[in-house]
Every structure is written in structure tokens, then in C-alpha cells.
Design an enzyme around this catalytic site. Sequence first.
Site, PDB file in Angstrom:
ATOM      1  N   PRO A   2       4.498  29.982   7.433  1.00  0.00           N
ATOM      2  CA  PRO A   2       3.124  30.422   7.676  1.00  0.00           C
ATOM      3  C   PRO A   2       2.987  31.044   9.065  1.00  0.00           C
ATOM      4  CG  PRO A   2       3.143  28.263   6.648  1.00  0.00           C
ATOM      5  CD  PRO A   2       4.567  28.584   6.996  1.00  0.00           C
ATOM      6  N   GLU A   3       2.370  32.210   9.116  1.00  0.00           N
ATOM      7  CA  GLU A   3       2.157  32.911  10.370  1.00  0.00           C
ATOM      8  C   GLU A   3       0.672  32.853  10.714  1.00  0.00           C
ATOM      9  OE1 GLU A   3       4.180  36.714  10.334  1.00  0.00           O
ATOM     10  OE2 GLU A   3       5.794  35.928   9.075  1.00  0.00           O
ATOM     11  N   LYS A  57       0.342  29.414  16.133  1.00  0.00           N
ATOM     12  CA  LYS A  57       0.492  28.899  14.768  1.00  0.00           C
ATOM     13  C   LYS A  57       0.163  27.410  14.684  1.00  0.00           C
ATOM     14  CE  LYS A  57       4.167  32.249  13.865  1.00  0.00           C
ATOM     15  NZ  LYS A  57       5.576  32.447  13.440  1.00  0.00           N
ATOM     16  N   ARG A 259      17.140  37.288  11.357  1.00  0.00           N
ATOM     17  CA  ARG A 259      16.003  37.377  10.435  1.00  0.00           C
ATOM     18  C   ARG A 259      16.070  38.695   9.673  1.00  0.00           C
ATOM     19  NH1 ARG A 259      11.938  33.901  12.053  1.00  0.00           N
ATOM     20  NH2 ARG A 259      11.150  34.176   9.923  1.00  0.00           N
TER      21      ARG A 259
END
Length: 278
Positions: A2-3, A57, A259
Site C-alpha cells: 500500500p502506498e 505511509k 524493483r
Amino acid sequence: MPELPEVETSRRGIEPYLVGQTILYAVVRNARLRWPVSDEILTLSDQPVLSVQRRAKYLLLELPKGWIIIHLGMSGSLRVLSEETAAEKHDHVDLVVSNGKILRYTDPRRFGAWLWAKDLETSNVLAHLGPEPLSDEFTAQYLFDKSRNKRTLIKPWLMDNKVVVGVGNIYASESLFAAGILPDRAAGSLTDAESVLLVATIKAVLLHSIEQGGTTLRDFLQSDGKPGYFAQELQVYGRAGEPCRQCGHPIEIAKHGQRSTFFCRHCQFRPIWPIMLW
């Protein structure tokens, strides 16, 4: 993971059910998260919830005695449930409040966190964070100045919380696409004009994702149990090999800083935003 849009969606979803309510008790079924659940979480009976905030976050629940700091980790989500809802395997923490609702934390991978801080200024996890991307502090001049002489590739550089918070893998890829900037350029190569455009696209992409309830790729759910719908509007992220929605050329994938990065080599030499489908 989740960002910022997913965390902000969670904050907005749980706030009406918590603020002004009193914590009756907490249930910790599994304290073994990324960091052990703070012991103080079990000692908060009769504490009213004063506000629900977000920094980067992290979700921040303000109480008279201090702050509950929640991180959703890789697969966490928060839901507001009725009191009779039975817990399932990955439901690790509950906060039961005076209106009969339960704030339930679900995390299959257990990489999130429930921490306690007497004040935010002394919290290690909140130290050294950069500006909020939706704040007035995050400007083109700030980004341009910060990027000077940086040889780091621009995409992982944008994901550095010391530069700007909350812009993770999904939204870095999407924002660079919208700005027409290839992700494998050095951060220091940003021009003044590109900095103006990139700040604008980061803000626009994040705000639109928040409007859509964030992005659900696997585990994330909104507080009412619904998925985030921005996944249906992703331009490049997760679309390797599929045709670009703008030009039809295949979306490419590369590894930057361990990533996956998604981009369109044909489009990302000119701005796409605001000529976006949404």
C-alpha cells in the site's frame, strides 16, 4: 505494498467511525508483525480517539496519552466491522470502540506494524521523512534543487522517503509515464521544465488514485471491504508486454533498485499528462 493513496483511503474510511469514540479494549491475536505489536496497545481502555491522521505511509491515531502508529506493510488492510464478525486466520489486531464497531487489521504476510509513541517528535519511524507530495512544500523548485548532481536513477530516487514520502513503485512508474520521463535517467538530469511537470503529474496521479479508492493488485481492501479501483486505470504498471494505451507499442519492464519498473520507451520522451484517459 500500500502506498500513499491506499493509506489515505484507509484513513478517510476509518475516521468517521473512530473520532469521538472511546476505545473499549484491544485484541492482539498475533503480535509477530514486522516489529512486535507494542505492549501499550493492550492498555488503552477508556481512551478517546481524538483524530486520525496520516504521515507518509503511516496511519496515526491520536489519543490523550499518545499515538498509535500503524503501517500496512506489504499486504495489510484495515476494515470497520460490526462486533459480531468472527476473526479469520490473518486478522491479527482489533480495536473495539464505544459505538460497537471493530477496527480490524488483516495482514497475510505480517510485514506491517502497530506501534506506540508518546509524541510523534520522538518517533524513530517518522524521523527524517521528506515532504508530503500533496503539500505546498513539495514544489518544482524543491524537486529541482534536491535532484542536483544526483546520479541515482530517477525512479528509485523518487521512491526515497527522504526526497518525498508515499511515492512507491506503482505511482513512481505512473507519474514518470505521465510526465514523459524515462525512469532510467539520472535524477540530476531533470530540467526546470521537467521538474514542474513531474511535480504536477505526481500530484495528479495520487489525487486521482485517492478518488478511485487506491489500487488493489492483491491484498489491499478499503475499510468497507471493497477493492481500490485505480488498478483498472493503470497506464504502465503491471502491464509488461501489453500495448501502451497511448501509442500501442508494448510496455517494457526493467529492474531498478531490485524493483520492477514499467514504462513505454516510445512515449516517455514527451509529456502525456494531462492528455490522459482519465
